[in-house]
Design a protein around this motif. Structure first.
Motif, mmCIF file in Angstrom:
data_model
loop_
_atom_site.group_PDB
_atom_site.id
_atom_site.type_symbol
_atom_site.label_atom_id
_atom_site.label_comp_id
_atom_site.label_asym_id
_atom_site.label_seq_id
_atom_site.Cartn_x
_atom_site.Cartn_y
_atom_site.Cartn_z
ATOM 1 N N GLU A 80 0.829 -1.208 0.000
ATOM 2 C CA GLU A 80 0.000 0.000 0.000
ATOM 3 C C GLU A 80 0.865 1.260 0.000
ATOM 4 O O GLU A 80 0.575 2.231 -0.703
ATOM 5 C CB GLU A 80 -0.941 -0.006 1.200
ATOM 6 N N ARG A 81 1.927 1.238 0.797
ATOM 7 C CA ARG A 81 2.822 2.402 0.823
ATOM 8 C C ARG A 81 3.525 2.579 -0.519
ATOM 9 O O ARG A 81 3.674 3.696 -1.002
ATOM 10 C CB ARG A 81 3.864 2.231 1.940
ATOM 11 N N LEU A 82 3.943 1.484 -1.127
ATOM 12 C CA LEU A 82 4.626 1.573 -2.414
ATOM 13 C C LEU A 82 3.682 2.088 -3.494
ATOM 14 O O LEU A 82 4.070 2.906 -4.340
ATOM 15 C CB LEU A 82 5.193 0.206 -2.803
ATOM 16 N N PHE A 83 2.433 1.624 -3.480
ATOM 17 C CA PHE A 83 1.460 2.156 -4.432
ATOM 18 C C PHE A 83 1.275 3.656 -4.225
ATOM 19 O O PHE A 83 1.140 4.422 -5.176
ATOM 20 C CB PHE A 83 0.117 1.430 -4.285
ATOM 21 N N GLY A 84 1.278 4.080 -2.969
ATOM 22 C CA GLY A 84 1.125 5.502 -2.671
ATOM 23 C C GLY A 84 2.273 6.340 -3.200
ATOM 24 O O GLY A 84 2.074 7.501 -3.601
ATOM 25 N N LEU A 85 3.477 5.764 -3.217
ATOM 26 C CA LEU A 85 4.635 6.502 -3.733
ATOM 27 C C LEU A 85 4.459 6.864 -5.201
ATOM 28 O O LEU A 85 4.995 7.883 -5.670
ATOM 29 C CB LEU A 85 5.904 5.667 -3.559
ATOM 30 N N LEU A 86 3.716 6.041 -5.933
ATOM 31 C CA LEU A 86 3.542 6.301 -7.365
ATOM 32 C C LEU A 86 2.799 7.605 -7.622
ATOM 33 O O LEU A 86 2.893 8.174 -8.714
ATOM 34 C CB LEU A 86 2.797 5.133 -8.025
ATOM 35 N N ASP A 87 2.072 8.095 -6.630
ATOM 36 C CA ASP A 87 1.352 9.355 -6.802
ATOM 37 C C ASP A 87 2.286 10.557 -6.763
ATOM 38 O O ASP A 87 1.864 11.672 -7.069
ATOM 39 C CB ASP A 87 0.288 9.502 -5.703
ATOM 40 N N GLU A 88 3.555 10.327 -6.398
ATOM 41 C CA GLU A 88 4.483 11.443 -6.224
ATOM 42 C C GLU A 88 5.393 11.658 -7.429
ATOM 43 O O GLU A 88 6.224 12.563 -7.414
ATOM 44 C CB GLU A 88 5.344 11.199 -4.981
ATOM 45 N N VAL A 89 5.266 10.846 -8.462
ATOM 46 C CA VAL A 89 6.159 10.974 -9.610
ATOM 47 C C VAL A 89 5.429 11.656 -10.760
ATOM 48 O O VAL A 89 4.223 11.491 -10.944
ATOM 49 C CB VAL A 89 6.696 9.592 -10.053
ATOM 50 N N ASP A 90 6.181 12.454 -11.497
ATOM 51 C CA ASP A 90 5.630 13.183 -12.647
ATOM 52 C C ASP A 90 5.173 12.179 -13.706
ATOM 53 O O ASP A 90 5.937 11.309 -14.120
ATOM 54 C CB ASP A 90 6.719 14.102 -13.215
ATOM 55 N N GLU A 91 3.937 12.302 -14.156
ATOM 56 C CA GLU A 91 3.430 11.370 -15.164
ATOM 57 C C GLU A 91 4.079 11.581 -16.521
ATOM 58 O O GLU A 91 3.880 10.768 -17.428
ATOM 59 C CB GLU A 91 1.900 11.459 -15.261
ATOM 60 N N ALA A 92 4.837 12.651 -16.671
ATOM 61 C CA ALA A 92 5.632 12.798 -17.894
ATOM 62 C C ALA A 92 6.829 11.845 -17.868
ATOM 63 O O ALA A 92 7.449 11.599 -18.895
ATOM 64 C CB ALA A 92 6.117 14.243 -18.044
ATOM 65 N N TRP A 93 7.137 11.309 -16.703
ATOM 66 C CA TRP A 93 8.267 10.397 -16.553
ATOM 67 C C TRP A 93 7.836 8.941 -16.637
ATOM 68 O O TRP A 93 8.565 8.119 -17.190
ATOM 69 C CB TRP A 93 8.969 10.643 -15.211
ATOM 70 N N ILE A 94 6.694 8.620 -16.070
ATOM 71 C CA ILE A 94 6.227 7.225 -16.128
ATOM 72 C C ILE A 94 4.723 7.178 -16.388
ATOM 73 O O ILE A 94 4.001 8.146 -16.128
ATOM 74 C CB ILE A 94 6.524 6.449 -14.820
ATOM 75 N N ASP A 95 4.291 6.057 -16.885
ATOM 76 C CA ASP A 95 2.866 5.736 -16.968
ATOM 77 C C ASP A 95 2.516 5.028 -15.656
ATOM 78 O O ASP A 95 2.892 3.871 -15.436
ATOM 79 C CB ASP A 95 2.605 4.833 -18.171
ATOM 80 N N VAL A 96 1.826 5.730 -14.766
ATOM 81 C CA VAL A 96 1.560 5.207 -13.427
ATOM 82 C C VAL A 96 0.774 3.904 -13.490
ATOM 83 O O VAL A 96 1.051 2.956 -12.738
ATOM 84 C CB VAL A 96 0.819 6.258 -12.584
ATOM 85 N N LYS A 97 -0.188 3.822 -14.387
ATOM 86 C CA LYS A 97 -0.992 2.607 -14.512
ATOM 87 C C LYS A 97 -0.101 1.413 -14.871
ATOM 88 O O LYS A 97 -0.240 0.312 -14.317
ATOM 89 C CB LYS A 97 -2.076 2.804 -15.564
ATOM 90 N N GLY A 98 0.830 1.616 -15.800
ATOM 91 C CA GLY A 98 1.738 0.542 -16.189
ATOM 92 C C GLY A 98 2.663 0.134 -15.064
ATOM 93 O O GLY A 98 2.965 -1.051 -14.878
ATOM 94 N N ALA A 99 3.140 1.120 -14.291
ATOM 95 C CA ALA A 99 4.011 0.809 -13.161
ATOM 96 C C ALA A 99 3.254 0.039 -12.085
ATOM 97 O O ALA A 99 3.799 -0.880 -11.453
ATOM 98 C CB ALA A 99 4.596 2.096 -12.585
ATOM 99 N N ARG A 100 1.996 0.386 -11.855
ATOM 100 C CA ARG A 100 1.177 -0.349 -10.889
ATOM 101 C C ARG A 100 1.019 -1.814 -11.317
ATOM 102 O O ARG A 100 1.095 -2.732 -10.497
ATOM 103 C CB ARG A 100 -0.193 0.305 -10.750
ATOM 104 N N TYR A 101 0.808 -2.011 -12.596
ATOM 105 C CA TYR A 101 0.659 -3.373 -13.105
ATOM 106 C C TYR A 101 1.952 -4.169 -12.912
ATOM 107 O O TYR A 101 1.930 -5.349 -12.530
ATOM 108 C CB TYR A 101 0.270 -3.342 -14.584
#
Length: 585
Positions: free
Chosen positions: A511-532
């Motif tokens: 849960e904490r790791l998923f929360g970290l994904l909200d802190e990165v610029d979406e110009a750098w990563i596709d958050v949905k893909g990283a979650r998968y």
């Protein structure tokens, strides 16, 4: 520490240093702590011969030397310590947070992309840091900051394996033993009052270091073993670890999995740079930090695999060197160890001779066809996990970064050996710093010493190290005679599996790791893909994408802690910080 300011004839002073310095060659070697007299002598040498004389000083260190109008920053060739600087204003520091400014600091997306793609060695030979415009002094480099900026590469290597079929293990084992003893001796002498802690797994590497410590220190050594009772090999490993402890009077603590730290610390832990092995630090380094006494040395067997572990990658290496007879001799035993037919192993070794970019394209073209004739996973992991990471949007391609990496390696250390990650010199500090610094613990990895590297790569036949007909690490076993208990020295298997710990860490912190994904610029990563990819990791999938998502989590966890620390009170003395601007005069 500074040179004696009352010595008016001296035009330079040692403004700051970190690590262990040994003065050898230009003066008689100074044993023990580099105290005021030795520092003064070092300053005198630099004053006489110029700052380039730092290249003739041995040890694992970084140093800042002041001249009348210039500040000189130097890093020894295998140092785990860093010096950072910014050309724009001439600011120099040994901690990256010194460069943080909320209003003006920008993150370096190229560094981010290299880190996520796990480009080996980028944290060692590259200048780049996580902060745009902030650079690091590279290994063996002297950076002079005054009215202008100058860089000199003072130390280089051009390693190429010696291939001598007539050399015997006993011809070189004694020298290996001497160099390791010396590496331990100089570390102990540099901090004679430090308590000693040593990690002991019951395997060859850490047990060798523990035994060598026991030879030199009669009492007071604290040993730590991480247990894995679910593995069949654990019972024998624990017995071997206790054999070492009993023989040399080491106070051994065996930590079962349930005794390891759970969750992240309440107080964010600072590190200069991120690591894809952050979870390793959060579990094992934190456990050691809780057991070790303040200011202790923490010795490990880290780095032995790089030097002494045979690798199937040696087979394509022999073809590249046109050593066809040696290849033919090694092929049958290597095939037996790999449980693969000789034709398959020979074919994979031949395929590795293709240019890397062409080979990558061929592998990609067959990914969806089941069997892939271009797969070389048995002989070259470096060429196996080469797929693009689809959710990474910034930076350049893996092909570009890999080429850049090889160019850096060739420039600094040649391209004549198998070394999949020169960054292993920097790795211990990147992993341990968040938990070691708070207790002033110092990582000590004798297998990473430059004199040992020079000997192994220049004087030891690689045919002895990559010997597929004997047991693994036969050369190291030869060096251990009379030092390591015979039962341990003769053990057949030496396995400590970390994957289960990583999986447990990810599951417990999901849960904490998923929360970290909200802190990165979406110009750098596709958050949905990283979650998968993070979900795939939980199911044990191994791919370029899941490897990269571990690195991504390490970066994001690091960045959160870094910013929290950089924006808080800065105790310069606590962090051994030295800063100097270009207009310091």
């Amino acid at each position: 520490m500074r040179g004696d300011p009352t010595t008016s004839s001296i035009a330079v002073s040692l403004a700051w240093r970190e690590g262990t310095i040994q003065i050898e060659g230009i003066v008689q070697r100074v044993e023990g702590d580099v105290g005021p007299e030795a520092l003064l002598r070092l300053v005198q040498i630099v004053d006489r011969d110029g700052p380039a004389a730092l290249a003739r000083v041995e040890g694992d260190f970084v140093a800042l030397v002041r001249g009348r109008d210039t500040l000189h920053a130097f890093k020894s060739f295998t140092s785990q310590f860093q010096i950072y600087y910014r050309e724009a204003d001439g600011l120099v520091a040994n901690r990256l947070f010194a460069f943080w400014d909320t209003a003006t600091t920008e993150w370096n997306e190229d560094y981010f992309a290299r880190h996520v793609l796990i480009v080996p060695g980028y944290q060692f030979f590259s200048q780049d840091t996580p902060l745009k415009g902030v650079l690091r002094v590279r290994p063996g480099e002297l950076v002079s900051i005054g009215a202008s900026m100058a860089r000199q590469q003072l130390v280089r290597r051009n390693y190429a394996y010696l291939l001598d079929p007539d050399q015997r293990r006993e011809d070189v084992a004694e020298r290996v033993l001497h160099l390791l003893r010396d590496a331990i001796k100089t570390r102990i002498a540099a901090r004679p009052h430090a308590r000693i802690c040593v990690e002991i797994s019951g395997g060859l590497d850490s047990s060798f270091i523990a035994c060598l410590l026991g030879e030199q220190i009669s009492s007071g050594i604290r040993g730590v073993m991480f247990s894995q009772p679910n593995l069949p090999s654990h019972a024998v490993s624990e017995r071997y670890a206790r054999d070492v402890a009993d023989r040399y009077g080491i106070d051994l603590t065996v930590l079962p999995p349930e005794a390891l730290p759970v969750g992240t610390p309440d107080v964010p832990c600072y590190s200069d740079e991120p690591s894809d092995f952050f979870w390793f630090g959060d579990i094992f380094s934190r456990a050691v930090a809780e057991l070790a006494e303040p200011h202790a040395y923490v010795f490990t067997g880290f780095g032995a695999d790089q030097l002494f572990l045979r690798a199937p990658a040696f087979l394509p290496y022999l073809l590249k060197r046109k050593e066809y007879r040696a290849f033919r001799n090694a092929l049958p035993e290597a095939s037996r160890l790999l449980a693969r037919g000789q034709v398959s192993v020979a074919w994979q070794s031949l395929v590795c001779q293709l240019p890397a970019e062409l080979h990558r394209a061929l592998q990609q073209s067959w990914l969806s066809r089941g069997w892939n004739p271009w797969d070389v996973s048995d002989v070259s992991m470096e060429r196996t996990l080469t797929s693009d990471v689809p959710w990474l949007r910034c930076g350049r391609s893996l092909t570009h970064y890999s080429l850049e990496r090889h160019q850096n390696e060739t420039a600094f250390a040649g391209n004549g050996i198998i070394c999949d990650d020169w960054g292993y010199f920097s790795a211990p500090r990147a992993v341990t710093q968040p938990h070691f610094d708070s207790k002033s613990l110092v990582d000590a990895s004798p297998f990473c010493d430059l004199p040992l590297l020079d000997f192994v790569y220049d004087d030891v036949s690689a045919l002895l190290i990559h010997d597929f007909g004997g047991r693994y690490k036969e050369l190291l076993r030869e060096a251990q005679k009379g030092v390591v208990p015979e039962g341990l020295r003769a053990r057949q298997n030496d396995t400590f599996v970390f994957n289960s710990f990583q999986m447990n860490y990810v599951d417990s912190e999901k849960e904490r790791l998923f929360g970290l994904l909200d802190e990165v610029d979406e110009a750098w990563i596709d958050v949905k893909g990283a979650r998968y990819a993070l979900q795939q990791l939980s199911f044990g999938v191994t791919s370029s994408s899941t490897r990269s998502v571990v690195a991504l989590m390490g970066y994001l966890q690091w960045r959160r802690s870094f910013v929290a620390h950089a924006m808080g009170p800065r105790d310069h003395n606590c962090y051994g910080l030295f800063q100097q601007k270009r207009d310091w005069t």
